[in-house]
Motif scaffolding. Structure first.
Motif, PDB file in Angstrom:
ATOM      1  N   TYR A   1     -64.752  30.721-111.310  1.00  0.00           N
ATOM      2  CA  TYR A   1     -63.385  31.098-111.023  1.00  0.00           C
ATOM      3  C   TYR A   1     -63.178  32.571-111.394  1.00  0.00           C
ATOM      4  O   TYR A   1     -63.876  33.091-112.271  1.00  0.00           O
ATOM      5  CB  TYR A   1     -62.432  30.234-111.849  1.00  0.00           C
ATOM      6  CG  TYR A   1     -61.133  29.953-111.132  1.00  0.00           C
ATOM      7  CD1 TYR A   1     -61.053  28.964-110.165  1.00  0.00           C
ATOM      8  CD2 TYR A   1     -59.992  30.684-111.433  1.00  0.00           C
ATOM      9  CE1 TYR A   1     -59.870  28.705-109.508  1.00  0.00           C
ATOM     10  CE2 TYR A   1     -58.796  30.430-110.778  1.00  0.00           C
ATOM     11  CZ  TYR A   1     -58.748  29.438-109.815  1.00  0.00           C
ATOM     12  OH  TYR A   1     -57.564  29.192-109.163  1.00  0.00           O
ATOM     13  N   THR A   2     -62.263  33.227-110.745  1.00  0.00           N
ATOM     14  CA  THR A   2     -62.014  34.632-111.060  1.00  0.00           C
ATOM     15  C   THR A   2     -61.602  34.785-112.527  1.00  0.00           C
ATOM     16  O   THR A   2     -60.925  33.927-113.084  1.00  0.00           O
ATOM     17  CB  THR A   2     -60.954  35.247-110.112  1.00  0.00           C
ATOM     18  OG1 THR A   2     -60.711  36.585-110.533  1.00  0.00           O
ATOM     19  CG2 THR A   2     -59.636  34.490-110.111  1.00  0.00           C
ATOM     20  N   ASN A   3     -62.106  35.849-113.162  1.00  0.00           N
ATOM     21  CA  ASN A   3     -61.793  36.170-114.559  1.00  0.00           C
ATOM     22  C   ASN A   3     -62.548  35.312-115.590  1.00  0.00           C
ATOM     23  O   ASN A   3     -62.233  35.356-116.778  1.00  0.00           O
ATOM     24  CB  ASN A   3     -60.276  36.075-114.810  1.00  0.00           C
ATOM     25  CG  ASN A   3     -59.803  37.064-115.855  1.00  0.00           C
ATOM     26  OD1 ASN A   3     -60.275  38.200-115.897  1.00  0.00           O
ATOM     27  ND2 ASN A   3     -58.913  36.649-116.714  1.00  0.00           N
TER      28      ASN A   3
ATOM     29  N   GLY B   1     -65.621  35.681-116.485  1.00  0.00           N
ATOM     30  CA  GLY B   1     -66.524  36.526-117.274  1.00  0.00           C
ATOM     31  C   GLY B   1     -67.900  36.702-116.644  1.00  0.00           C
ATOM     32  O   GLY B   1     -68.862  37.039-117.333  1.00  0.00           O
ATOM     33  N   LYS B   2     -67.993  36.513-115.323  1.00  0.00           N
ATOM     34  CA  LYS B   2     -69.283  36.601-114.633  1.00  0.00           C
ATOM     35  C   LYS B   2     -69.898  38.002-114.730  1.00  0.00           C
ATOM     36  O   LYS B   2     -71.061  38.158-115.081  1.00  0.00           O
ATOM     37  CB  LYS B   2     -69.129  36.215-113.149  1.00  0.00           C
ATOM     38  CG  LYS B   2     -68.647  34.808-112.936  1.00  0.00           C
ATOM     39  CD  LYS B   2     -68.412  34.498-111.466  1.00  0.00           C
ATOM     40  CE  LYS B   2     -67.254  35.263-110.847  1.00  0.00           C
ATOM     41  NZ  LYS B   2     -65.952  34.964-111.441  1.00  0.00           N
ATOM     42  N   SER B   3     -69.081  39.011-114.429  1.00  0.00           N
ATOM     43  CA  SER B   3     -69.625  40.377-114.439  1.00  0.00           C
ATOM     44  C   SER B   3     -69.989  40.814-115.854  1.00  0.00           C
ATOM     45  O   SER B   3     -70.989  41.502-116.061  1.00  0.00           O
ATOM     46  CB  SER B   3     -68.621  41.361-113.844  1.00  0.00           C
ATOM     47  OG  SER B   3     -68.302  40.963-112.531  1.00  0.00           O
TER      48      SER B   3
ATOM     49  N   ASP C   1     -59.910  42.765-116.905  1.00  0.00           N
ATOM     50  CA  ASP C   1     -59.164  41.553-117.184  1.00  0.00           C
ATOM     51  C   ASP C   1     -58.118  41.372-116.093  1.00  0.00           C
ATOM     52  O   ASP C   1     -56.928  41.392-116.321  1.00  0.00           O
ATOM     53  CB  ASP C   1     -58.508  41.634-118.562  1.00  0.00           C
ATOM     54  CG  ASP C   1     -58.033  40.258-119.023  1.00  0.00           C
ATOM     55  OD1 ASP C   1     -58.332  39.263-118.324  1.00  0.00           O
ATOM     56  OD2 ASP C   1     -57.384  40.176-120.065  1.00  0.00           O
ATOM     57  N   GLN C   2     -58.614  41.271-114.898  1.00  0.00           N
ATOM     58  CA  GLN C   2     -57.736  41.114-113.753  1.00  0.00           C
ATOM     59  C   GLN C   2     -58.384  40.109-112.827  1.00  0.00           C
ATOM     60  O   GLN C   2     -59.591  39.917-112.885  1.00  0.00           O
ATOM     61  CB  GLN C   2     -57.630  42.445-113.006  1.00  0.00           C
ATOM     62  CG  GLN C   2     -56.742  43.442-113.679  1.00  0.00           C
ATOM     63  CD  GLN C   2     -56.633  44.689-112.839  1.00  0.00           C
ATOM     64  OE1 GLN C   2     -57.608  45.122-112.245  1.00  0.00           O
ATOM     65  NE2 GLN C   2     -55.455  45.259-112.792  1.00  0.00           N
ATOM     66  N   LEU C   3     -57.570  39.530-111.965  1.00  0.00           N
ATOM     67  CA  LEU C   3     -58.152  38.595-111.018  1.00  0.00           C
ATOM     68  C   LEU C   3     -58.883  39.385-109.938  1.00  0.00           C
ATOM     69  O   LEU C   3     -58.480  40.482-109.588  1.00  0.00           O
ATOM     70  CB  LEU C   3     -57.050  37.746-110.401  1.00  0.00           C
ATOM     71  CG  LEU C   3     -56.200  36.991-111.417  1.00  0.00           C
ATOM     72  CD1 LEU C   3     -55.150  36.151-110.722  1.00  0.00           C
ATOM     73  CD2 LEU C   3     -57.060  36.103-112.292  1.00  0.00           C
TER      74      LEU C   3
ATOM     75  N   ALA D   1     -61.793  41.025-109.917  1.00  0.00           N
ATOM     76  CA  ALA D   1     -62.337  42.333-110.260  1.00  0.00           C
ATOM     77  C   ALA D   1     -63.542  42.658-109.377  1.00  0.00           C
ATOM     78  O   ALA D   1     -63.744  43.793-108.971  1.00  0.00           O
ATOM     79  CB  ALA D   1     -62.713  42.370-111.733  1.00  0.00           C
ATOM     80  N   THR D   2     -64.333  41.652-109.082  1.00  0.00           N
ATOM     81  CA  THR D   2     -65.551  41.893-108.301  1.00  0.00           C
ATOM     82  C   THR D   2     -65.412  41.374-106.881  1.00  0.00           C
ATOM     83  O   THR D   2     -65.066  40.221-106.683  1.00  0.00           O
ATOM     84  CB  THR D   2     -66.741  41.127-108.923  1.00  0.00           C
ATOM     85  OG1 THR D   2     -66.762  41.395-110.305  1.00  0.00           O
ATOM     86  CG2 THR D   2     -68.046  41.534-108.272  1.00  0.00           C
TER      87      THR D   2
ATOM     88  N   LYS E   1     -62.656  32.724-128.303  1.00  0.00           N
ATOM     89  CA  LYS E   1     -61.200  32.583-128.301  1.00  0.00           C
ATOM     90  C   LYS E   1     -60.788  31.195-128.792  1.00  0.00           C
ATOM     91  O   LYS E   1     -59.609  30.914-128.966  1.00  0.00           O
ATOM     92  CB  LYS E   1     -60.644  32.816-126.888  1.00  0.00           C
ATOM     93  CG  LYS E   1     -60.753  34.279-126.464  1.00  0.00           C
ATOM     94  CD  LYS E   1     -60.368  34.465-125.024  1.00  0.00           C
ATOM     95  CE  LYS E   1     -58.915  34.842-124.831  1.00  0.00           C
ATOM     96  NZ  LYS E   1     -58.626  35.121-123.409  1.00  0.00           N
TER      97      LYS E   1
ATOM     98  N   SER F   1     -70.411  33.093-126.071  1.00  0.00           N
ATOM     99  CA  SER F   1     -69.402  34.135-125.993  1.00  0.00           C
ATOM    100  C   SER F   1     -70.130  35.391-125.529  1.00  0.00           C
ATOM    101  O   SER F   1     -70.945  35.942-126.250  1.00  0.00           O
ATOM    102  CB  SER F   1     -68.752  34.398-127.346  1.00  0.00           C
ATOM    103  OG  SER F   1     -68.110  35.662-127.292  1.00  0.00           O
ATOM    104  N   THR F   2     -69.839  35.777-124.316  1.00  0.00           N
ATOM    105  CA  THR F   2     -70.497  36.963-123.769  1.00  0.00           C
ATOM    106  C   THR F   2     -70.076  38.178-124.564  1.00  0.00           C
ATOM    107  O   THR F   2     -70.876  39.054-124.883  1.00  0.00           O
ATOM    108  CB  THR F   2     -70.081  37.144-122.299  1.00  0.00           C
ATOM    109  OG1 THR F   2     -70.297  35.920-121.636  1.00  0.00           O
ATOM    110  CG2 THR F   2     -70.892  38.219-121.636  1.00  0.00           C
ATOM    111  N   GLN F   3     -68.786  38.196-124.901  1.00  0.00           N
ATOM    112  CA  GLN F   3     -68.262  39.368-125.586  1.00  0.00           C
ATOM    113  C   GLN F   3     -68.893  39.551-126.969  1.00  0.00           C
ATOM    114  O   GLN F   3     -69.279  40.648-127.334  1.00  0.00           O
ATOM    115  CB  GLN F   3     -66.754  39.225-125.720  1.00  0.00           C
ATOM    116  CG  GLN F   3     -66.058  40.538-125.920  1.00  0.00           C
ATOM    117  CD  GLN F   3     -64.560  40.322-125.952  1.00  0.00           C
ATOM    118  OE1 GLN F   3     -64.031  39.697-126.859  1.00  0.00           O
ATOM    119  NE2 GLN F   3     -63.886  40.826-124.939  1.00  0.00           N
TER     120      GLN F   3
END
Ligand SMILES: Nc1nc2c(ncn2[C@@H]2O[C@H](COP(=O)(O)OP(=O)(O)OP(=O)(O)O)[C@@H](O)[C@H]2O)c(=O)[nH]1
Ligand SMILES: [Mg+2]
Length: 372
Positions: free
Chosen positions: A202-204, A206-208, A223-225, A227-228, A319, A345-347
């Motif tokens: 789903y958009t957002n 964290g794929k990219s 952090d937007q719908l 993005a890619t 989160k 957690s990718t971040q």
């Protein structure tokens, strides 16, 4: 853009969750930097053919929009061209439906030639029936067009012809690009040491960000719908097993993606056919994550990809839990009975090593032979 959001629940969409639908619409508005000033909801079993909303509600909307000086009203559903034009006349401000909004986000984001052409195609196909609508209006204004052709009709015809010509030209160009990409992929496919992984979700979700983390590369993250919009590909080299893992990012999915856009973007998603493994990235911190997973699964099914080896990547766990130690207690099998899952957690980089090991495990297995 100063907007009022409108959500209507009709008999046709009994199961619609108005709160969820409005939250998603808010996300879409934020993606075009719009400001949300108010929200209006209505239950109406059968929408008014001329204005969608009932008369009283349209008046209420007019008063609110004047009061807060809104310049745009956005509906969480698709409106007919006639409804849009009538509402604009009464309200005196712009009226957009969900498709318009998504199309404008996509056109802002598209960067490669392919993505730009795909968005233009979707926009024109969305516009075409509206031009017919305008033509209808022009005809009725000049009394049904009984005698000579009215000027309105001629303009309409010219516009339709121009749009149709452009559509067929874009389709030809897209076919050419598709063939080129296919050739590139075929040459990659011949190499048995390449293992192909596709990130979907789903958009957002964290794929990219994940693609960057895994391959230490800079894909556009935001952090937007949506993005890619352009499929990006990058490598991880597992030299110890003599394999290169090729990872492809894809366009994010969204519920009820306008059909025109889905069709236009099917070409980029077609590349998923050649994936050896799908990583379905999920934002586990999102309260609606299960709905989003279901929707992504529906699309994968439509693309006939649901039988591919798939790993569920439950992302953004930072989160949900305070620190990495809590991961040890997590039971990853609880998310799915038939698919492997991993919580990351990718971040923060939590469990990324584990994900590398998982990729390596899949890459070392003999590839499934395609059914001929
Ligand atoms: N807290 C937290 N935020 C994350 C994590 N992974 C990604 N994000 C954030 O989530 C947002 C979306 O990330 P993207 O990587 O652009 O998401 P995407 O799935 O590529 O989105 P689209 O391209 O729109 O489909 C960004 O603000 C990221 O920084 C994570 O593990 N934890
Ligand atoms: Mg992305």
């Amino acid at each position: 853009m100063r907007c009022i959001l409108v959500s209507v629940k009709t008999k046709k969409d009994k199961n619609k969750d108005v709160k969820y639908s409005l939250t998603e619409l808010e996300g879409l508005v934020e993606a075009v930097n719009g400001k949300i000033l108010g929200k209006l909801t209505q239950r109406k079993d059968i929408p008014e053919p001329s204005t969608f909303l009932g008369k009283g509600k349209v008046q209420e909307l007019k008063e609110i929009s004047e009061g807060i000086k809104a310049d745009t009203v956005i509906f969480d559903t698709e409106l007919t061209p006639v409804q849009i034009s009538n509402l604009e006349k009464i309200l005196g401000i712009d009226v957009l439906d969900r498709t318009d909004l998504i199309l404008s986000i996509f056109s802002k984001r598209a960067r490669t030639k392919q993505a730009k052409l795909q968005v233009e195609l979707a926009t024109l196909e969305h516009e075409l029936p509206r031009v017919y609508g305008q033509k209808g209006k022009a005809l009725s204004r000049i009394g049904g067009g009984m005698q000579t052709k009215g000027a309105g009709e001629k303009i309409g015809e010219i516009k339709i012809r121009t749009i149709k010509n452009r559509i067929s030209k874009i389709k030809k160009e897209l076919d050419k690009i598709k063939k080129q990409r296919k050739q590139q992929r075929t040459s990659r496919n011949k190499n048995p040491d390449i293992f192909k992984v596709s990130l979907v979700g789903y958009t957002n979700a964290g794929k990219s960000t994940l693609l960057n983390r895994l391959t230490k590369r800079d894909a556009f993250i935001s952090d937007q719908l949506f993005a890619t919009l352009d499929t990006k590909t990058s490598f991880i080299n597992f030299s110890d097993i003599g394999k290169k893992v090729l990872i492809t990012d894809t366009v994010g999915f969204v519920k009820d993606l306008p059909k025109e856009l889905l069709d236009a973007f099917m070409a980029t998603l077609e590349e998923l056919e050649e994936a050896d493994l799908i990583l379905h990235v999920i934002d586990i911190s999102d309260e609606n994550w299960t709905k989003k997973v279901e929707y992504v699964n529906e699309i994968l099914e439509k693309l006939n990809l649901h039988h591919k080896p798939t790993v569920l990547v439950m992302n953004k766990i930072d989160k949900v839990i305070p620190s990495e130690e809590f991961l040890e207690d997590s039971d990853e099998t609880m998310f799915s009975r038939d698919k492997e899952s991993i919580i990351i957690s990718t971040q923060k980089g939590w469990n990324i090593d584990k994900l590398y090991q998982l990729l390596k495990k899949y890459a070392s297995q003999p590839k499934e032979q395609p059914v001929l």
